[in-house]
Design an enzyme around this catalytic site. Structure first.
Site, PDB file in Angstrom:
ATOM      1  CD  GLU A   1      -3.203  -1.066   2.320  1.00 40.68           C
ATOM      2  OE1 GLU A   1      -4.368  -1.119   2.061  1.00 40.68           O
ATOM      3  OE2 GLU A   1      -2.616  -0.410   3.327  1.00 40.68           O
TER       4      GLU A   1
ATOM      5  CD  GLU B   1      -3.969  21.886  41.313  1.00 40.27           C
ATOM      6  OE1 GLU B   1      -5.230  21.398  41.611  1.00 40.27           O
ATOM      7  OE2 GLU B   1      -3.207  22.356  42.028  1.00 40.27           O
TER       8      GLU B   1
END
Length: 498
Positions: free
Chosen positions: A70, A310
């Site tokens: 492919e 945070e």
């Protein structure tokens, strides 16, 4: 009676060189036999197969042939270059041969028969030219596209696999996954000695990749689903079955970096290679305590890695500098790495694999995750707990002292019975921070809930966060009770005057 030697009965294996996969398969793929790698489009089949060839050539001196039905040669070379592998160099050195075979249905059926003889001749030539030990055929659907006869298909598949076996090739054959079968035709898994299933799924709008060994003839193997990540350095898998409770416990102690906390932990701090949980409600000082761990480790000349969920790196360095902890200097000296990201950047498993890669490359002495409770946003509770168990076990295997912070929501005056994420029982030491409100002010307190293998204090101690970091206040007892905050200061002043 002498025990029989089982060495000769072990199945010979070819290491893949892919982090984690060799552990799952207990040594690699079956040497001299074909392996089927199947999955949907975009799950990483071609990448896994190509890395198998590259690592074989570079790490084990085994040249390989990549036959694509492919992807063109140029496309494959460009795609692998983006992951740090230069296939052109390997081809020039005779370690790799790439061949793109274009399959046309009209040409195949021109004589009215389906015959792979031409492909066998072409593949055999490439194998002989470089002395190949490994082969990849990508993908099998393109090779058999448009063939309606299932009996003929099965016969040709068997012929292909036997041809590879006869020449002693360790082969990977990739295939697209079918609707209700592992592969589109539902036949390949019955003629392959080893089958790997790759899966790319979307859960709660978060992408995750999983790998599973469906079967492995003649060998034990991990049977769970394993998260894997495709990163800048290629493919890496985090094995679960290899993380057994066989890590070595060390007697050496290391400082926490918090004045007074070491005294609460038997006077010497925590054990090297142990896991420490720091939990508390918002504003209790969890990040400050974890930064103290990092600062202390780097001051000893040790390496540290801090995962922040945070604050950005710049914000974290600025905020810690305000309390006298200069993380920037350790980063400049190469002793500290800070990795800041949003918990929702990708799935829990990929967070885990990403940490696995960083720790494996950096080899730190201390790792801090601040906070683990933020990861709960990107997964269910049971997923978070399973992820943390794997991470804790991995860090212990590496001998890394780990610090985890977690946000809890229980009021400070309630009994502490949960870490918020259900991993407190796995931790070696558990430190709880709290904000006590009394007489118009808040007082920060610290207590050691547990610390395995050492005597530790059962007191609830007041601590302050000032210009010199985190500092515990000496216990002040008056009127048969412990005084904290302004009450303590007032009583101390009164005693000084007296």
């Amino acid at each position: 009676m002498k025990k029989p030697d089982t060495t000769d009965r072990l199945l010979p294996k070819a290491p893949t060189g892919i982090a984690g996969l060799d552990e799952i398969t207990e040594g690699g793929l079956p040497r001299g036999r074909p392996t089927l790698v199947c999955g949907a489009a975009g799950c990483g089949k071609t990448l896994l197969a190509a890395e198998f060839l590259v690592n074989g050539a570079l790490q084990h001196g085994e040249p390989g042939v990549f036959m694509s039905f492919e992807e063109s040669n140029d496309d494959l070379v460009a795609n692998m270059r983006s992951l740090g592998h230069d296939l052109d160099v390997l081809q020039a050195e005779g370690k790799l041969a790439i061949d793109h075979v274009k399959i046309e249905r009209s040409e195949i059926e021109e004589t009215g028969e389906y015959d792979l003889e031409g492909m066998f001749i072409r593949l055999d030539h490439a194998i002989r030219r470089i002395g190949a030990k490994r082969v990849v055929l990508d993908t099998i659907e393109a090779l058999f596209s448009g063939l309606p006869n299932q009996a003929l298909l099965r016969a040709e598949l068997r012929r292909l696999f036997h041809w590879l076996k006869e020449r002693g090739m360790t082969a990977i054959i990739t295939g697209e996954r079918g609707e209700n079968t592992l592969t589109r035709y539902g036949l390949e898994e019955y003629v392959a000695d080893c089958v790997l299933l790759l899966d790319h799924r979307i859960v709660d709008e978060v992408s995750t990749r999983r790998l599973r060994v469906v079967k492995y003839r003649g060998s034990a193997h991990g049977t769970n689903e394993y998260p894997f990540l495709i990163g800048t350095s290629g493919l890496s898998v985090l094995p679960i079955t290899s993380l057994r409770l066989d890590h070595q416990a060390r007697d050496e102690r290391v400082s926490t970096g918090v004045r007074g906390l070491d005294d609460m932990l038997g006077g010497q701090g925590v054990f090297r290679g142990s896991s420490v949980l720091v939990s508390g409600t918002a504003g209790t000082g969890k990040s400050s305590v974890s930064a103290s761990f990092v600062d202390s480790a780097c001051a000893r000349g040790e390496k540290a890695v801090l995962f922040a969920y945070e604050e950005s790196e710049s914000q974290l360095i600025r905020n810690m500098k305000s309390i006298g902890i200069d993380l920037g200097r350790w980063k400049a000296h190469g002793l500290l790495q800070i990795h800041a990201s949003r918990p929702t950047l990708y799935g829990l498993e990929q967070h885990l694999v990403s940490m696995y890669d960083i720790v494996s490359k950096t080899r730190p002495d201390v790792v801090v995750i601040d906070p683990i409770s933020n990861l709960e946003m990107s997964g269910a509770d049971h997923s978070l707990q399973a992820t943390l168990i794997r991470l804790i076990d991995f860090l212990k295997q590496q001998g890394v002292t780990s610090v985890f912070t977690t946000l809890t929501h229980a009021p400070a005056n309630e009994a502490v019975d949960s870490s918020g994420v259900g991993v407190s029982s796995l931790m070696d030491s558990w430190i709880v921070l709290a904000n006590l409100e009394f007489n118009g002010e808040r007082t920060r307190t610290m207590q050691v809930i547990k610390s395995r293998g050492m005597p530790h204090s059962n007191q609830v101690r007041e601590f302050l966060i000032g210009d010199h970091g985190v500092d515990l206040v000496d216990v002040f007892v008056a009127d048969q009770r412990v005084l904290t905050g302004s009450t303590r200061k007032l009583r101390e002043a009164q005693e000084r005057r007296a």
